[in-house]
Design a protein around this motif. Structure first.
Motif, PDB file in Angstrom:
ATOM      1  N   UNK A  28       0.846  -1.192   0.000  1.00 17.50           N
ATOM      2  CA  UNK A  28       0.000   0.000   0.000  1.00 17.50           C
ATOM      3  C   UNK A  28       0.886   1.248   0.000  1.00 17.50           C
ATOM      4  N   UNK A  29       0.296   2.403  -0.321  1.00 17.89           N
ATOM      5  CA  UNK A  29       1.042   3.670  -0.332  1.00 17.89           C
ATOM      6  C   UNK A  29       1.151   4.230   1.079  1.00 17.89           C
ATOM      7  N   UNK A  30       2.261   4.912   1.344  1.00 16.83           N
ATOM      8  CA  UNK A  30       2.395   5.604   2.621  1.00 16.83           C
ATOM      9  C   UNK A  30       1.339   6.704   2.764  1.00 16.83           C
ATOM     10  N   UNK A  31       1.005   7.334   1.620  1.00 14.16           N
ATOM     11  CA  UNK A  31       0.037   8.430   1.634  1.00 14.16           C
ATOM     12  C   UNK A  31      -0.976   8.176   0.527  1.00 14.16           C
ATOM     13  N   UNK A  32      -2.257   8.026   0.858  1.00 16.85           N
ATOM     14  CA  UNK A  32      -3.252   7.669  -0.168  1.00 16.85           C
ATOM     15  C   UNK A  32      -3.408   8.703  -1.268  1.00 16.85           C
ATOM     16  N   UNK A  33      -3.060   9.980  -0.982  1.00 16.68           N
ATOM     17  CA  UNK A  33      -3.237  11.026  -1.988  1.00 16.68           C
ATOM     18  C   UNK A  33      -1.923  11.451  -2.637  1.00 16.68           C
ATOM     19  N   UNK A  34      -0.810  10.852  -2.206  1.00 18.74           N
ATOM     20  CA  UNK A  34       0.485  11.231  -2.768  1.00 18.74           C
ATOM     21  C   UNK A  34       1.378   9.995  -2.896  1.00 18.74           C
ATOM     22  N   UNK A  35       1.238   9.248  -3.979  1.00 18.45           N
ATOM     23  CA  UNK A  35       2.030   8.025  -4.173  1.00 18.45           C
ATOM     24  C   UNK A  35       3.538   8.281  -4.201  1.00 18.45           C
ATOM     25  N   UNK A  36       3.945   9.539  -4.474  1.00 19.54           N
ATOM     26  CA  UNK A  36       5.368   9.841  -4.578  1.00 19.54           C
ATOM     27  C   UNK A  36       6.103   9.663  -3.252  1.00 19.54           C
ATOM     28  N   UNK A  37       5.366   9.662  -2.148  1.00 19.75           N
ATOM     29  CA  UNK A  37       5.998   9.485  -0.840  1.00 19.75           C
ATOM     30  C   UNK A  37       6.525   8.073  -0.677  1.00 19.75           C
ATOM     31  N   UNK A  38       5.969   7.128  -1.435  1.00 21.39           N
ATOM     32  CA  UNK A  38       6.495   5.771  -1.391  1.00 21.39           C
ATOM     33  C   UNK A  38       5.465   4.737  -0.979  1.00 21.39           C
ATOM     34  N   UNK A  39       5.906   3.479  -0.932  1.00 17.43           N
ATOM     35  CA  UNK A  39       5.016   2.377  -0.580  1.00 17.43           C
ATOM     36  C   UNK A  39       5.566   1.595   0.608  1.00 17.43           C
ATOM     37  N   UNK A  40       4.699   0.835   1.229  1.00 16.41           N
ATOM     38  CA  UNK A  40       5.105  -0.022   2.337  1.00 16.41           C
ATOM     39  C   UNK A  40       4.270  -1.298   2.289  1.00 16.41           C
ATOM     40  N   UNK A  41       4.675  -2.296   3.075  1.00 13.14           N
ATOM     41  CA  UNK A  41       3.910  -3.544   3.158  1.00 13.14           C
ATOM     42  C   UNK A  41       3.160  -3.593   4.475  1.00 13.14           C
ATOM     43  N   UNK A  42       1.958  -4.205   4.441  1.00 10.16           N
ATOM     44  CA  UNK A  42       1.111  -4.349   5.629  1.00 10.16           C
ATOM     45  C   UNK A  42       0.862  -5.835   5.870  1.00 10.16           C
ATOM     46  N   UNK A  43       1.133  -6.298   7.069  1.00 11.64           N
ATOM     47  CA  UNK A  43       0.950  -7.713   7.428  1.00 11.64           C
ATOM     48  C   UNK A  43      -0.544  -8.051   7.461  1.00 11.64           C
TER      49      UNK A  43
END
Length: 631
Positions: free
Chosen positions: A502-517
């Motif tokens: 998922x994205x770190x910020x739902x409205x700004x994908x440029x901030x990056x992504x992360x994984x959620x368990x």
């Protein structure tokens, strides 16, 4: 206007004429003739007037820089005004085009258009008193084009590009607090906007209260927290010798005297407008010797102080012979024991402001009564006058900004230190989450007006949140004890260690992504599942839709949910679900997190003068919640 100028020139004292402009008994008649000529030109059409002035200037300026004498005179100003006062880009370009065939006249116009006094007069005329942000920002040349003023900020009265010097003069007797923020940010803004200079000057005139620790903390806070970088750092203590000589000049000129009246008695006499017994009986020599003895720290001189001799009958209490110098044998943190007596802020500030080239002394309106005293000192000492610009302070609700009171909170152990998030210090509010861009926007929105503003913290936090929302990475957390388990029958097992991206910020994908368990067993906030029913579909944010198949409630309480069961719905309809919930996989390696909330240190929104702040101390100012966090 020309008629008024001629009247003022003729009425001015001879000494003023000789000092200010190219005036002498001979030149006055010549100047008067030039002003008469300028007055006659007002009847001509613009093109005729410009050509006539160009021809006249070309002849008159063949071998000279000014029309009369060797300095600027009323004659120059009169002709310059007749040309339309061409200091601004548009008017200057028009006039220079008309004077293109007249090199001497062109040289003269270019010289006067760059004159600081004429540019300042233009700025004053076009920006009025600077009280409204609709005033015009004057442009004098393409190389000095200024950025538009930020919303809320007004033009600085009399300011011209490259000729503005402001100063921020904190006393190194404590940490910077939020009340200082407006002063330093306004001074910094105007210095940068007008391509000028900002002086950080430590007003270190009271060795009893000042420490190197506080001085360093102020410099660190300005640089690292407020992002303010002064052009130069100075100290009032560097000028102690100069100020002492200025004090001797006041004594020699009969503008100051020495007094040993007890402090309380002096306070009463000033309130009653009663003159000191020494005011008119002490000789200059006696006053000088007493002053020197006090400055050397000689025995029995600690009771004496130097007072200005201004006006004991004045309605302005600050003019009733204020104290200018006192003895203090405490070693100074910079000068050690070199000095035994120190100037008051009221004496030191106008002297050092003038010496250091400050053009605009920005002071809060609480100093308004002292402005006249400030100007009297500069006038009495023959110093360059500094323009005072008053602005209102910010009243912060539920806050005390007195250094004495803040020290009390620290010493009583009610806070952990000056950087405690409950403290109104710059360090404290930044640690609490204040974003400097939000603080600047808030300060600038008020401008440098004299209208007192009450800061309602809830309103400010709302603005602050806008800054945070745009950059803060999103994580989830669930109360460590007050939660409800949900079993998703068709989800991956814990052992499979499955994740979704998922994205770190739902409205700004440029901030990056992360994984959620993800896992079969997750936990939800108890309050989020109140009233949930079998068959209802919910959204687990960042994952997907789950349809509830079973609801277990507590015995005897159908509303208290103990456990839920459901099944994951691939490609489920998010929009059809009313509940969109935070959640966490119930796994052993989930992060334990403490969430801390802070309250105000006092319970009253605004303390009155007769209030004892100790009576309004908030007993509970901190609350901690244990949660399980999204690792």
């Amino acid at each position: 206007d020309l008629a008024m100028a001629r009247y003022l020139l003729n009425r001015a004292p001879t000494e003023t004429k000789m000092n200010c402009l190219a005036c002498s008994n001979t030149s006055m008649a010549v100047q008067d003739a030039w002003m008469e000529y300028a007055q006659s030109l007002t009847q001509l059409q613009e093109d005729q007037r410009l050509k006539g002035i160009a021809m006249t200037l070309e002849h008159a300026l063949q071998t000279r820089s000014y029309l009369v004498g060797h300095k600027l005179s009323m004659a120059d100003l009169a002709l310059f005004a007749a040309l339309g006062w061409p200091t601004t880009v548009e008017i200057k370009e028009k006039v220079l085009n008309a004077l293109a065939d007249y090199p001497c006249a062109t040289r003269w116009v270019r010289m006067l258009a760059c004159h600081p006094a004429l540019q300042k007069a233009t700025q004053l005329a076009m920006s009025g008193d600077g009280s409204t942000n609709t005033a015009t920002e004057v442009v004098f040349g393409t190389s000095t084009t200024l950025e538009p003023l930020v919303p809320g900020m007004n033009p600085l009265e009399g300011a011209t590009p490259g000729n503005v010097v402001t100063r921020f003069p904190p006393e190194p007797s404590g940490y910077l607090h939020i009340g200082h923020a407006k002063a330093v940010l306004l001074n910094d803004y105007y210095a940068r906007h007008y391509k000028g200079r900002l002086i950080l000057r430590f007003d270190d005139t009271n060795p009893t209260k000042e420490k190197q620790e506080f001085q360093q903390s102020i410099m660190d806070d300005l640089e690292h927290l407020l992002n303010v970088h002064p052009n130069v750092v100075t100290y009032t203590s560097d000028y102690f010798g100069v100020i002492q000589q200025m004090a001797l000049k006041l004594i020699a000129d009969g503008n100051a005297f020495m007094d040993d009246t007890p402090q309380e008695q002096m306070k009463e006499e000033r309130a009653a407008r009663i003159e000191s017994k020494y005011r008119n009986t002490q000789t200059h020599e006696e006053a000088k010797q007493l002053f020197l003895d006090m400055c050397e720290g000689k025995p029995d001189t600690e009771k004496w102080c130097l007072r200005a001799k201004i006006d004991m009958k004045s309605d302005n209490g600050t003019l009733r012979d204020p104290v200018l110098y006192r003895q203090n044998l405490t070693p100074h943190h910079r000068t050690g024991i070199e000095f035994k007596a120190y100037p008051t802020y009221d004496l030191a500030c106008p002297i050092v402001d003038s010496i250091e080239g400050v053009t605009h002394a920005m002071r809060t309106t609480e100093y308004k009564d002292r402005d006249e005293q400030y100007q009297w000192i500069q006038s009495a000492l023959g110093l360059r006058r500094v323009q005072i610009h008053s602005f209102s302070k910010v009243d912060f609700q539920y806050a005390v900004l007195s250094k004495r009171k803040l020290t009390w909170f620290v010493e009583q152990g009610l806070v952990t230190g000056w950087d405690d998030a409950r403290m109104p210090t710059v360090r404290g509010v930044v640690r609490r989450g204040v974003q400097v861009p939000a603080l600047k926007t808030y300060i600038y929105s008020q401008g440098a007006s004299k209208r007192v503003v009450n800061l309602v913290w809830n309103s400010f936090w709302a603005e602050n949140k806008k800054i945070l929302d745009s950059t803060a990475k999103r994580y989830m957390a669930i109360d460590a004890t007050n939660h409800v388990p949900l079993t998703i029958t068709n989800a991956p097992t814990v052992e499979s260690e499955s994740y979704v991206e998922t994205s770190f910020h739902p409205k700004d994908p440029s901030i990056g992504k992360r994984t959620v368990r993800i896992a079969q067993n997750v936990i939800l906030e108890t309050i989020d599942v109140e009233g949930i029913e079998v068959g209802e579909s919910i959204v687990l944010m960042r994952w997907g839709v789950v349809k509830i198949t079973k609801v277990e409630t507590a015995d005897g309480d159908d509303k208290k949910v103990n456990h839920l069961e459901g099944e994951f719905v691939p490609n489920g309809d998010f929009k059809a679900c009313k509940r969109k919930l935070s959640w966490l996989a119930n796994v052993p390696d989930a992060a334990a997190v403490a969430l801390t909330e802070f309250d105000h240190l006092i319970t009253k929104d605004k303390l009155e003068e007769d209030d004892k702040f100790e009576d309004f101390v908030n007993a509970t100012t901190i609350a901690t919640t244990r949660v399980t966090g999204d690792a």
